[in-house]
Write a protein that holds these residues in place. Structure first.
Motif, PDB file in Angstrom:
ATOM      1  N   UNK A   1     -64.964   8.924 102.735  1.00  0.00           N
ATOM      2  CA  UNK A   1     -66.208   8.163 102.710  1.00  0.00           C
ATOM      3  C   UNK A   1     -66.771   8.120 101.292  1.00  0.00           C
ATOM      4  N   UNK A   2     -67.278   6.957 100.909  1.00  0.00           N
ATOM      5  CA  UNK A   2     -67.877   6.840  99.584  1.00  0.00           C
ATOM      6  C   UNK A   2     -66.858   6.626  98.485  1.00  0.00           C
ATOM      7  N   UNK A   3     -65.586   6.409  98.857  1.00  0.00           N
ATOM      8  CA  UNK A   3     -64.558   6.208  97.831  1.00  0.00           C
ATOM      9  C   UNK A   3     -64.661   4.824  97.195  1.00  0.00           C
ATOM     10  N   UNK A   4     -65.405   3.918  97.838  1.00  0.00           N
ATOM     11  CA  UNK A   4     -65.594   2.585  97.262  1.00  0.00           C
ATOM     12  C   UNK A   4     -64.805   1.495  97.960  1.00  0.00           C
ATOM     13  N   UNK A   5     -64.298   1.781  99.159  1.00  0.00           N
ATOM     14  CA  UNK A   5     -63.467   0.794  99.853  1.00  0.00           C
ATOM     15  C   UNK A   5     -64.252  -0.478 100.199  1.00  0.00           C
ATOM     16  N   UNK A   6     -65.414  -0.282 100.813  1.00  0.00           N
ATOM     17  CA  UNK A   6     -66.201  -1.451 101.222  1.00  0.00           C
ATOM     18  C   UNK A   6     -66.758  -2.191 100.009  1.00  0.00           C
TER      19      UNK A   6
END
Lengths: 275, 364
Positions: A69-74
């Protein structure tokens, strides 16, 4: 597969054959890649959601993108589809189309379809109308006012309905569908747009095992004709479809390669898989 | 013949056309004929009655315009009274010129300009003596203002309650502007004491009946235009924007263009309604731009049933019928009643009076 998708496949084959002759309005994939993301940085109040992210997707490829989560996928998807403007970097669709200069509808029209994390369909319209609205055609105000559906277009919608297995539900309001069916309808809507690149944000979230399995089959049948980017948390699903996997971490690419290599990568295990 | 018949049957079914035909017959034949009866006759219709129904038909046009943007496109305007008033003022300017030199001061200028010691018309009154120019202004003034306002608002992606508040502020600002005497539109008194339109005296019952009939005709045309729009694919795109704007954008629709189109069209419809209203009522002043007026317009739609076209027509009739009775019987309680009606409609009738009728019909 639908006729139109086959048409797309053969026309993109022509483009490769013609090397550098680029026709305006068409995606130039003469160098093999359909999407280039280079040095993209996005920061929100000092927090770097994307930090000099670079990656390339080949035409016809099915790429899975994973990451905590928060890795920047979206955020990455937001940048590619025109929802977010990056602070730095470039995003090209094929060799020639600069996506950062285009609005969401223009990018959609150029051939990039996006499925949201939460299934998003037009709930008060019927399943049929949802597909009709998504269908590739002139989407200006005047042509919408004068539009009448043709027999050909009816056939196309019928084919897609069959493909996403919602034939029996064509006449009911999309809001009444189950969660999994909405996901499928949204994928069907993307197919109606006849996109060259499909971006799918957690497409099997909330699906039953049987539905997930069918979705995996659907995606595998799409790869080759379309390019797909799938962002997913479900590791079983990823290993069932993935050929190449990209791991994002803290806004940049941590590792990239075949699934079995990635699963054994120590850095990946440390930030993601191991936890 | 075939395509024309197909066009009409697409708009409404046999029952719809029968109802509409009945309405047209009453407005264009029955009421005008009853007006011809001598005043002593028990079936004679008074000027008051014709004025009341004429007014309500103007409001019904406004309700249709509101339903188009709110019910279908999901944009709640709390400033539509402004477009209505601008249409009214555009027509009012022409009516002021038609008074000629019959004002209190026997001047070619309107009385209030003489009172302000002005010697000639300000530049923006140029050409106001021409009826055709007034008609053009009725369409262009509200249309252009809505277009420019909408262009900026939709480009900045202002939505929901923020959009509503800004429209409310816009009409309020215009009200303050029109209240000023030096704006040149008669200050808080506005325009009144009209004498004639196109040479026909406004006090003549025949002129009144003619205006009534024209209003009825315009109401029917507005309804058919709205109906054509909402059953087209454009109508489905509007509802799609209302339900999931992001999905509509990623499906390749330039939602800003769609919103701007329907917003401007809605403003023009309001302007036309205002222009038909003023010669019948005989007065236009800045209170038409007061925020409360615009809120009332939203209430007509909510009470009638959003996104149905027919519902808001009933809503406008119902609320205004109640208003004309209430303001005579219990003048102090009208606003409380209106407030209660709005709250009750929101709480218990999410689909308005039309939704209630539907439910009752299904039970029986």
């Amino acid at each position: 597969m639908t006729q139109t998708a086959e048409g797309t496949a053969s026309s993109s084959g022509d483009t490769v054959g013609m090397a550098h002759m680029v026709r305006p309005g068409e995606v130039d994939i003469s160098h093999g890649a359909i999407l280039y993301v280079e040095g993209v940085t996005v920061s929100f109040d000092g927090f770097k959601a994307l930090n000099k992210l670079s990656l390339a997707i080949d035409a016809g490829e099915l790429r899975c993108i994973i990451g905590p989560n928060g890795a920047g996928k979206t955020t990455m998807m937001d940048v590619i589809t025109g929802k977010t403007q990056p602070d730095a970097g470039t995003v090209f669709f094929g060799q020639t189309i600069d996506l950062l200069k285009m609005s969401e509808p223009e990018i959609a029209h150029a051939g990039i379809g996006r499925k949201f994390q939460k299934p998003t369909v037009f709930e008060s319209h019927t399943v049929f109308e949802n597909l009709e609205l998504a269908m590739k055609m002139d989407k200006g105000v005047w042509s919408s006012l004068r539009y009448r559906i043709s027999a050909e277009q009816r056939d196309r919608i019928a084919e897609t309905l069959e493909h996403i297995q919602l034939e029996s539900r064509a006449g009911i309001a999309a809001g009444l569908l189950s969660h999994g069916q909405k996901q499928w309808l949204e994928i069907g809507m993307l197919l109606m747009q006849d996109p060259k690149l499909l971006m799918l944000d957690e497409p099997v979230a909330g699906m039953t095992d049987a539905e997930t399995e069918r979705t995996a089959e659907l995606f595998l049948s799409l790869a080759g004709r379309h390019s797909l980017i799938v962002v997913e948390h479900d590791m079983d699903f990823v290993s069932s479809i993935a050929r190449k996997v990209t791991v994002l971490h803290e806004g940049r690419v941590l590792a990239e390669g075949p699934m079995d290599v990635i699963q054994n990568d120590e850095r990946v295990i440390e930030v993601y898989l191991g936890r | 013949m075939g395509p024309i018949v197909a066009f009409f049957t697409r708009l409404y079914g046999p029952r719809g056309w029968l109802t509409l035909g009945g309405f047209i017959a009453v407005v264009l034949f029955v009421i005008p004929l009853l007006r011809l009866l001598p005043p002593e006759h028990s079936l004679h219709l008074s000027d008051y009655f014709v004025l009341l129904i004429g007014k309500i038909m103007c409001y019904a046009m406004v309700a249709l315009a509101m339903d188009l943007i709110w019910g279908y496109a999901g944009i709640l305007s709390l400033g539509h009274g402004l477009f209505f008033a601008l249409g009214g003022y555009s027509m009012g300017m022409y009516l002021m010129r038609e008074i000629g030199t019959e004002g209190q001061y026997r001047s070619h200028l309107p009385d209030y300009m003489v009172f302000l010691d002005w010697k000639e018309f300000p530049w923006y009154w140029a050409g106001s003596e021409y009826f055709w120019l007034a008609v053009l202004k009725v369409i262009l003034v509200p249309g252009l203002l809505a277009f420019v306002f909408g262009w900026f608002a939709f480009r900045s992606r202002i939505k929901g309650v923020y959009f509503s508040i800004i429209t409310q502020a816009l009409t309020f600002a215009f009200m303050l502007l029109f209240f000023r005497n030096d704006t040149g539109f008669g200050g808080n008194n506005g325009f009144t004491d009209f004498k004639r339109i196109l040479g026909f005296p406004l006090a003549d019952p025949v002129t009144k009946t003619a205006l009534f009939m024209i209003t009825g005709l315009f109401l029917v045309l507005t309804l058919l235009a709205c109906r054509y729009l909402v059953i087209s694919k454009l109508g489905r795109v509007l509802a799609a924007i209302r339900d999931a704007e992001g999905r509509a954008m990623f499906s390749g629709y330039k939602t800003r263009d769609y919103k701007l189109f329907v917003w401007t069209l809605s403003a023009v419809m309001c302007g036309i309604a205002g222009a038909l209203y003023v010669p019948q009522v005989g007065i236009i002043n800045p209170s038409e731009m007061s925020p409360a007026n615009s809120i009332e317009m939203a209430i007509w739609v909510a009470v009638g049933g959003r996104g149905t076209l027919v519902g808001p027509l009933f809503g406008a009739g119902l609320v205004n019928g109640a208003k004309s009775w209430f303001t005579v019987a219990f003048p102090d309680f009208w606003l409380y009643f209106l407030g209660c009606l709005f709250i009750l409609a929101t709480l218990f009738l999410p689909r308005g009076a039309i939704g209630l009728l539907d439910r009752l019909r299904r039970k029986t």
